[in-house]
Design a protein around this motif. Structure first.
Motif, PDB file in Angstrom:
ATOM      1  N   VAL A 779       0.880  -1.205   0.119  1.00 51.38           N
ATOM      2  CA  VAL A 779      -0.006   0.026  -0.018  1.00 51.38           C
ATOM      3  C   VAL A 779       0.702   1.180  -0.020  1.00 51.38           C
ATOM      4  CG1 VAL A 779      -1.512   1.387   1.260  1.00 51.38           C
ATOM      5  CG2 VAL A 779      -2.007  -0.965   1.190  1.00 51.38           C
ATOM      6  N   GLN A 780       0.536   2.327  -0.846  1.00 52.42           N
ATOM      7  CA  GLN A 780       1.162   3.469  -0.884  1.00 52.42           C
ATOM      8  C   GLN A 780       0.216   4.389  -0.291  1.00 52.42           C
ATOM      9  OE1 GLN A 780       1.811   4.977  -4.893  1.00 52.42           O
ATOM     10  NE2 GLN A 780       3.420   6.350  -3.993  1.00 52.42           N
ATOM     11  N   PHE A 781       0.398   5.145   0.751  1.00 53.59           N
ATOM     12  CA  PHE A 781      -0.368   6.069   1.377  1.00 53.59           C
ATOM     13  C   PHE A 781      -0.415   7.448   0.510  1.00 53.59           C
ATOM     14  CE2 PHE A 781      -0.559   2.992   4.562  1.00 53.59           C
ATOM     15  CZ  PHE A 781      -1.330   3.383   5.518  1.00 53.59           C
ATOM     16  N   PRO A 782      -1.606   8.087   0.563  1.00 54.20           N
ATOM     17  CA  PRO A 782      -1.443   9.346  -0.077  1.00 54.20           C
ATOM     18  C   PRO A 782      -0.808  10.326   0.715  1.00 54.20           C
ATOM     19  CG  PRO A 782      -3.736   8.845   0.763  1.00 54.20           C
ATOM     20  CD  PRO A 782      -3.022   7.782   0.917  1.00 54.20           C
ATOM     21  N   SER A 783      -0.601  11.585   0.304  1.00 59.98           N
ATOM     22  CA  SER A 783       0.107  12.572   1.126  1.00 59.98           C
ATOM     23  C   SER A 783      -1.027  13.054   2.360  1.00 59.98           C
ATOM     24  CB  SER A 783       0.468  13.844   0.418  1.00 59.98           C
ATOM     25  OG  SER A 783      -0.800  14.467  -0.185  1.00 59.98           O
ATOM     26  N   SER A 784      -0.470  13.275   3.504  1.00 61.50           N
ATOM     27  CA  SER A 784      -1.225  13.767   4.722  1.00 61.50           C
ATOM     28  C   SER A 784      -0.274  14.377   5.404  1.00 61.50           C
ATOM     29  CB  SER A 784      -1.950  12.640   5.214  1.00 61.50           C
ATOM     30  OG  SER A 784      -0.949  11.739   5.951  1.00 61.50           O
ATOM     31  N   SER A 785      -0.866  14.664   6.927  1.00 62.02           N
ATOM     32  CA  SER A 785       0.109  15.384   7.752  1.00 62.02           C
ATOM     33  C   SER A 785       1.090  14.213   8.431  1.00 62.02           C
ATOM     34  CB  SER A 785      -0.843  16.090   8.649  1.00 62.02           C
ATOM     35  OG  SER A 785      -1.734  15.225   9.553  1.00 62.02           O
ATOM     36  N   PHE A 786       0.739  13.076   8.261  1.00 57.47           N
ATOM     37  CA  PHE A 786       1.258  12.079   8.951  1.00 57.47           C
ATOM     38  C   PHE A 786       2.615  11.460   7.841  1.00 57.47           C
ATOM     39  CE2 PHE A 786      -2.533  11.873  11.367  1.00 57.47           C
ATOM     40  CZ  PHE A 786      -1.894  11.419  12.753  1.00 57.47           C
ATOM     41  N   ASP A 787       3.652  11.398   8.526  1.00 57.03           N
ATOM     42  CA  ASP A 787       4.789  10.718   7.520  1.00 57.03           C
ATOM     43  C   ASP A 787       4.579   9.125   7.387  1.00 57.03           C
ATOM     44  OD1 ASP A 787       7.252  10.558   6.068  1.00 57.03           O
ATOM     45  OD2 ASP A 787       8.253  10.065   8.052  1.00 57.03           O
ATOM     46  N   THR A 788       4.606   8.565   6.258  1.00 56.81           N
ATOM     47  CA  THR A 788       4.387   7.170   6.006  1.00 56.81           C
ATOM     48  C   THR A 788       5.320   6.567   5.049  1.00 56.81           C
ATOM     49  OG1 THR A 788       2.734   7.575   4.439  1.00 56.81           O
ATOM     50  CG2 THR A 788       1.861   7.191   6.632  1.00 56.81           C
ATOM     51  N   PRO A 789       5.978   5.232   5.335  1.00 55.47           N
ATOM     52  CA  PRO A 789       6.784   4.769   4.224  1.00 55.47           C
ATOM     53  C   PRO A 789       6.080   4.906   3.028  1.00 55.47           C
ATOM     54  CG  PRO A 789       6.672   3.546   6.265  1.00 55.47           C
ATOM     55  CD  PRO A 789       5.681   4.853   6.459  1.00 55.47           C
ATOM     56  N   ILE A 790       7.026   4.910   1.979  1.00 50.83           N
ATOM     57  CA  ILE A 790       6.610   4.721   0.514  1.00 50.83           C
ATOM     58  C   ILE A 790       5.700   3.769   0.234  1.00 50.83           C
ATOM     59  CG2 ILE A 790       7.163   4.996  -2.055  1.00 50.83           C
ATOM     60  CD1 ILE A 790       9.854   6.337  -1.147  1.00 50.83           C
ATOM     61  N   LEU A 791       6.014   2.649   0.548  1.00 52.79           N
ATOM     62  CA  LEU A 791       5.258   1.445   0.424  1.00 52.79           C
ATOM     63  C   LEU A 791       5.397   0.381   1.902  1.00 52.79           C
ATOM     64  CD1 LEU A 791       6.857   0.144  -3.134  1.00 52.79           C
ATOM     65  CD2 LEU A 791       4.336   0.826  -2.653  1.00 52.79           C
ATOM     66  N   GLN A 792       4.423  -0.234   1.938  1.00 45.63           N
ATOM     67  CA  GLN A 792       4.231  -1.107   2.983  1.00 45.63           C
ATOM     68  C   GLN A 792       3.553  -2.338   2.810  1.00 45.63           C
ATOM     69  OE1 GLN A 792       3.477   1.135   7.132  1.00 45.63           O
ATOM     70  NE2 GLN A 792       2.916   2.566   5.731  1.00 45.63           N
ATOM     71  N   LEU A 793       4.101  -3.503   2.756  1.00 46.15           N
ATOM     72  CA  LEU A 793       3.486  -4.892   2.593  1.00 46.15           C
ATOM     73  C   LEU A 793       2.225  -4.918   3.627  1.00 46.15           C
ATOM     74  CD1 LEU A 793       3.803  -7.833   1.153  1.00 46.15           C
ATOM     75  CD2 LEU A 793       4.869  -8.424   3.511  1.00 46.15           C
ATOM     76  N   ARG A 794       1.200  -5.272   2.874  1.00 46.37           N
ATOM     77  CA  ARG A 794      -0.036  -5.470   3.496  1.00 46.37           C
ATOM     78  C   ARG A 794      -0.687  -6.779   3.354  1.00 46.37           C
ATOM     79  NH1 ARG A 794       1.437  -2.310   6.638  1.00 46.37           N
ATOM     80  NH2 ARG A 794       0.459  -0.281   7.180  1.00 46.37           N
ATOM     81  N   ASP A 795      -0.309  -7.726   2.209  1.00 48.37           N
ATOM     82  CA  ASP A 795      -1.055  -9.051   2.160  1.00 48.37           C
ATOM     83  C   ASP A 795      -0.086  -9.733   1.046  1.00 48.37           C
ATOM     84  OD1 ASP A 795      -2.538 -11.127   2.302  1.00 48.37           O
ATOM     85  OD2 ASP A 795      -4.328 -10.318   1.336  1.00 48.37           O
ATOM     86  N   PHE A 796      -0.297 -11.074   0.815  1.00 48.19           N
ATOM     87  CA  PHE A 796       0.437 -11.894  -0.493  1.00 48.19           C
ATOM     88  C   PHE A 796      -0.285 -13.109  -0.331  1.00 48.19           C
ATOM     89  CE2 PHE A 796       2.541 -12.698   3.959  1.00 48.19           C
ATOM     90  CZ  PHE A 796       2.429 -14.018   4.239  1.00 48.19           C
ATOM     91  N   ASP A 797      -0.127 -13.874  -1.144  1.00 49.71           N
ATOM     92  CA  ASP A 797      -0.501 -15.028  -1.683  1.00 49.71           C
ATOM     93  C   ASP A 797       0.157 -15.647  -2.637  1.00 49.71           C
ATOM     94  OD1 ASP A 797      -2.302 -16.974  -1.234  1.00 49.71           O
ATOM     95  OD2 ASP A 797      -3.918 -16.285  -2.596  1.00 49.71           O
ATOM     96  N   LYS A 798       0.197 -17.181  -2.559  1.00 50.96           N
ATOM     97  CA  LYS A 798       0.894 -18.018  -3.424  1.00 50.96           C
ATOM     98  C   LYS A 798       0.102 -18.872  -4.086  1.00 50.96           C
ATOM     99  CE  LYS A 798       5.504 -20.554  -2.972  1.00 50.96           C
ATOM    100  NZ  LYS A 798       6.603 -20.602  -2.275  1.00 50.96           N
ATOM    101  N   THR A 799       0.270 -19.167  -5.351  1.00 48.35           N
ATOM    102  CA  THR A 799      -0.386 -20.154  -6.277  1.00 48.35           C
ATOM    103  C   THR A 799      -0.119 -21.347  -5.917  1.00 48.35           C
ATOM    104  OG1 THR A 799       0.971 -19.914  -8.139  1.00 48.35           O
ATOM    105  CG2 THR A 799      -0.442 -18.205  -7.985  1.00 48.35           C
ATOM    106  N   SER A 800      -0.997 -22.373  -6.358  1.00 48.91           N
ATOM    107  CA  SER A 800      -0.355 -23.841  -6.341  1.00 48.91           C
ATOM    108  C   SER A 800       0.393 -24.211  -7.562  1.00 48.91           C
ATOM    109  CB  SER A 800      -1.725 -24.473  -6.722  1.00 48.91           C
ATOM    110  OG  SER A 800      -2.349 -24.084  -7.856  1.00 48.91           O
ATOM    111  N   THR A 801       1.025 -25.128  -7.700  1.00 47.99           N
ATOM    112  CA  THR A 801       1.738 -25.364  -8.916  1.00 47.99           C
ATOM    113  C   THR A 801       1.119 -24.974 -10.288  1.00 47.99           C
ATOM    114  OG1 THR A 801       3.199 -26.850  -7.572  1.00 47.99           O
ATOM    115  CG2 THR A 801       3.258 -26.884 -10.017  1.00 47.99           C
ATOM    116  N   LEU A 802       1.522 -24.172 -11.155  1.00 46.51           N
ATOM    117  CA  LEU A 802       0.850 -23.890 -12.507  1.00 46.51           C
ATOM    118  C   LEU A 802       1.702 -24.478 -13.543  1.00 46.51           C
ATOM    119  CD1 LEU A 802      -0.082 -20.201 -11.729  1.00 46.51           C
ATOM    120  CD2 LEU A 802      -1.441 -22.261 -11.540  1.00 46.51           C
ATOM    121  N   ALA A 803       0.727 -25.661 -14.312  1.00 46.60           N
ATOM    122  CA  ALA A 803       1.509 -25.988 -15.472  1.00 46.60           C
ATOM    123  C   ALA A 803       1.654 -24.647 -16.563  1.00 46.60           C
ATOM    124  CB  ALA A 803       0.720 -27.079 -15.921  1.00 46.60           C
ATOM    125  N   PRO A 804       2.552 -24.841 -17.475  1.00 45.57           N
ATOM    126  CA  PRO A 804       2.793 -23.954 -18.756  1.00 45.57           C
ATOM    127  C   PRO A 804       1.476 -23.343 -19.205  1.00 45.57           C
ATOM    128  CG  PRO A 804       4.617 -25.492 -18.796  1.00 45.57           C
ATOM    129  CD  PRO A 804       3.598 -26.190 -17.503  1.00 45.57           C
TER     130      PRO A 804
END
Length: 868
Positions: A779-804
């Motif tokens: 997530v990239q926060f919009p500008s505000s009065s709070f200093d926030t990191p440019i990007l912050q991990l918030r979720d992830f997922d991994k697929t099953s094995t995918l054939a070509p």
């Protein structure tokens, strides 16, 4: 600091004033928070609390204090053994390390470490590993599993125990911890999330006779947005126990930090289980009880254990009788411990311990810490491995992270002619368990050292893997380049190197837990070995077993270094898992759980290890939110390999991305739910007879008991009626609070976890080999009065094995909390720019993000320029 020991012991008995803390830098405050909140107000725990409170109401004072402390170090089969209350059917509870498997046991699995499962980025595998670990602990009769570890977060790349956790990001760490907890507790074992909080280095962590433990000084926002985040998710998963850290936070020792335990953990996060000390981390009696500590482990006084002295046990009985500790504080502690016991169903056919952490013999002393102990059967050698080697092998394999693969030198052809170099490729020649708690770096590095280690039932080494493959190889079991390797143009050289670390009570090759002597370099002249091999061979594959990031600038860009593989800490399954990737049975699908820098200075000065200081060492977190990739992004530093990086033998594309709004957002969350009812406790001091020694009791010397001599108990009862009262700490109150606005359920205000946006994206295998893909959402926060990191991990997922050519749609989500910051003024989570456009970036690493979904437009766009 001998005076501190004597002072602490005296204060429990006499009510002497609390010793002043060493000063910390201005602005870092551990505010008092009293009283300790009563548990039981969360509906999910109601029935367990009902059972527990009924039991507590029928227990004597000595029975209750007997359950709130260990019986002493080395005073039982397990690393920690509570007292019992056999009259009401409660046995001693067994507590045992550690996060990657049973420590100091037999017929158990040595699973890959936390950092390894973090590198899989696989939620399902995280939980399945937890189930397998839980099954082994239950099979051995362990009530309370001392894991998972989510603190340290990995702020310091040289920190000794980072490898026990899941990665240098609070969200990756949170999923690893929470899913492990769900798996462990699904089979009835109490999980213990640890260590609360900010124990980011091993040196100077403990209070001792000569020096207080290091103080981690951090601001309230950093505490909430980074270091508490994984603990909040663990509590939300219903964890039964929390272990506090050795260090201090903002000058107050974690074992008696009322703001941390009472205010944040029990009230704001709604924790319903019990809080235990780390081993010998308790430094006071009354103060730690009032601050919310529920269980003292292993029960002894920290500076001088094994003399039968305790801050609690008999002293807790005395403190109740003389009025120093309110009765409801003790009752709540015991209820919390028993509620966790009932919550996991341990009152129904739960096995008793069948192993002994102190010996590998079948028979031995029942109380090894005693001067004279009765003997008996202590080990029954119960095999609890089941099919868990398959889970361990899957974790080790799917964590393997391919960092570089020039000219597609990997996967190896089946008939490759190989020259294998490095002692890390083969088992420890002295024996795979020859070093206590794995306190050495000899042979294949499968785990770090310390209490988070386990004994190997076997070690499937890389050389074992090559043998099983029938590979054409010649092995040079040395860390110096041999003169007789006879390079041939058709050879591929495979170099095995390592970097180790561990817990502070063991020093390995001049590294006292943290990597002090080694820094971030490879051990055993690994850099030189790679350079020397690269000078003689045209195709070199480097395999690294490591606890964390290592520097590779000396050899990374050498033309012959074609491939670099991080195999992390694979546990017992180092061989076959690696062969599956090297030979292309599966495509590598691991991704880095931390950033690999070009120089150590690239991580920033404030995250380096703190050296010796007079008085209490101070470690001030001046970098705030900016650790690991957040720091690199802020300072436009290009790493050698970014957080989340990992290559595959195939390729993937993203398509059909959608973003769908969930609950409507407001600046602050909806009002929290009110607390439910909690058990009602009597505040009347019990009669001293409840603490008298039983007649004709056979005492074990050094064993810790909760009874008092009749004269001592009677004297304590008389003291309760004197005009001299215990000098309670500043801000003390015994009136229960309704709870902060940010609380309301396990993990905090339940509205924080409402889904604000659902994101769906289709991943297609566009290459020629099967493989798994990882989708990372930042997530990239919009500008505000709070200093926030440019990007912050918030979720992830991994697929099953995918054939070509195959595709799979993954679903990701962003919660209200994911879009919020901690406001130190209102003491609540707020959305800093309600109408702003939050950028939802999706890719396969923190520096390879080209799919952006916008919250304002409600749509997604491809081929976007990454914000970093």
């Amino acid at each position: 600091m001998l005076s501190l020991v004597l002072f602490s012991v005296f204060s429990v008995v006499s009510g002497a004033a609390i010793e002043r803390r060493d000063p910390v830098p201005p602005g870092y405050v551990a505010s008092p928070y009293y009283p300790s909140p009563h548990g039981g107000w969360v509906s999910d725990w109601s029935e367990s609390y009902r059972k527990a409170s009924l039991l507590v109401s029928n227990m004597t004072l000595a029975e209750k204090t007997n359950l709130t402390a260990g019986s002493g170090i080395f005073m039982g089969r397990c690393v920690g053994n509570t007292g019992s209350a056999l009259r009401v059917g409660i046995p001693q509870l067994c507590l045992q390390d550690g996060p990657l498997g049973l420590r100091n046991s037999d017929h158990n699995t040595a699973f890959p470490a936390g950092i390894t499962i973090g590198a899989t980025w696989d939620k399902d595998l995280m939980r399945r590993r937890g189930v397998a670990i839980g099954e082994e602990f239950r099979g051995k009769g362990v009530n309370i599993h001392l894991g998972p570890s989510v603190g340290p977060l990995g702020r310091k790349p040289r920190g000794g125990r980072n490898w026990e956790g899941f990665g240098a990001d609070p969200v990756l760490q949170a999923y690893g911890g929470a899913l492990s907890i769900e798996g462990i507790q699904s089979v009835g074992v109490v999980a213990t999330i640890k260590h609360l909080v900010a124990n980011e280095q091993e040196m100077y962590r403990m209070y001792s006779l000569v020096q207080p433990g290091i103080s981690s000084n951090l601001d309230d926002r950093t505490l909430h947005e980074l270091y508490l985040w994984p603990f909040a998710e663990g509590v939300r998963s219903g964890v039964g126990a929390v272990m506090i850290a050795y260090n201090a936070v903002n000058g107050s020792a974690c074992a008696q930090n009322s703001y941390l335990i009472n205010g944040i953990l029990k009230d704001e996060l709604g924790f319903q289980g019990f809080v235990m000390s780390d081993w010998l981390a308790q430094i006071s009696g009354v103060a730690s009880s009032l601050a919310g500590l529920d269980l003292s482990m292993p029960g002894d006084i920290n500076q001088v254990p094994l003399f039968g002295n305790s801050y609690w046990m008999y002293e807790y009985s005395r403190a109740i009788l003389n009025g120093s500790v309110p009765v409801d504080r003790l009752d709540d502690s015991v209820t919390r411990i028993l509620a966790a016991y009932f919550q996991m169903g341990q009152d129904q056919n739960y096995p008793r311990p069948n192993f002994d952490t102190n010996t590998q013999n079948a028979e031995g002393p029942l109380y090894p810490g005693a001067l004279i102990s009765p003997q008996g059967v202590v080990n029954e050698f119960v095999d609890v491995q089941g099919n868990h080697a398959e889970v361990a092998r899957e974790v080790a394999r799917d964590a393997i992270t391919l960092l570089k693969n020039n000219n597609n030198v990997l996967p190896l052809p089946r008939n490759s002619s190989l020259k294998v170099f490095g002692t890390d490729a083969e088992k420890n020649p002295d024996g795979i368990n020859s070093c206590t708690d794995q306190g050495c770096n000899k042979g294949t590095l499968g785990m770090g050292w310390g209490s988070g280690s386990a004994r190997y039932p076997y070690m499937d080494s890389p050389i074992d893997g090559f043998k099983a493959r029938g590979a054409r190889y010649q092995f040079f079991n040395t860390d110096s380049f041999p003169s007789n390797s006879n390079p041939s143009p058709s050879d591929t050289a495979v170099v095995f190197v390592s970097a180790d670390s561990g817990e502070n009570y063991i020093t390995v090759e001049n590294n006292p837990g943290d990597r002090t002597s080694a820094n971030l370099n490879l051990w055993h002249n690994g850099d030189r070995l790679i350079r020397d091999v690269a000078a003689q061979y045209a195709n070199v594959v480097v395999v690294v077993h490591t606890v964390g990031p290592v520097l590779m600038e000396e050899w990374h860009d050498l033309p012959s270094v074609k491939a670099i593989v991080f195999a992390h800490l694979p546990g017992q399954e180092a061989g076959a898992s690696l062969m599956e990737v090297l030979y292309g049975d599966v495509s590598p699908s691991g991704h880095l759980p931390y950033t690999v820098a070009k120089t150590e200075d690239d991580y920033g000065q404030s995250v380096k290890l703190v050296g010796f200081q007079l008085g209490q060492p101070q470690d001030t977190f001046t970098e705030g939110l900016y650790i690991d990739y957040r720091y690199f992004h802020k300072n436009s530093i290009t790493p050698r390999y970014a957080f989340g990086h990992g290559l595959s033998y195939t390729s993937f594309s993203l398509s059909s991305a959608t973003i769908t709004a969930g609950i409507p957002l407001t600046i602050t969350p909806p009002t929290r739910p009110a607390k439910g009812e909690t058990p009602a406790y009597s505040t009347a001091i019990p009669p001293p007879s409840e603490a008298y020694w039983p007649e004709n009791f056979n005492r074990i010397w050094r064993y810790l008991y909760s009874w008092l001599e009749k004269s001592d108990a009677d004297a304590a009862a008389r003291a309760a009626n004197s005009t001299t009262k215990y000098p309670y700490p500043a801000g003390y109150s015994n009136v229960q609070k309704p709870g902060p606005a940010s609380g309301g359920a396990q993990g905090g205000n339940p509205a924080l976890f409402d889904v604000a946006y659902d994101i769906s994206v289709t991943i297609t295998n566009t290459g020629s080999r099967s493989g798994k893909a990882v989708a990372q959402l930042y997530v990239q926060f919009p500008s505000s009065s709070f200093d926030t990191p440019i990007l912050q991990l918030r979720d992830f997922d991994k697929t099953s094995t995918l054939a070509p050519g195959a595709s799979e749609t993954v679903s990701l989500r962003v919660t209200r909390k994911d879009l919020s910051v901690w406001d130190v003024v209102s003491q609540n989570w707020i959305i800093p720019n309600l109408g702003g456009d939050y950028g939802i970036w999706i890719g396969d690493s923190s520096d390879n993000l080209h799919l952006r979904c916008g919250t304002v437009a409600g749509s997604c766009a491809y081929n976007q320029t990454s914000p970093v």
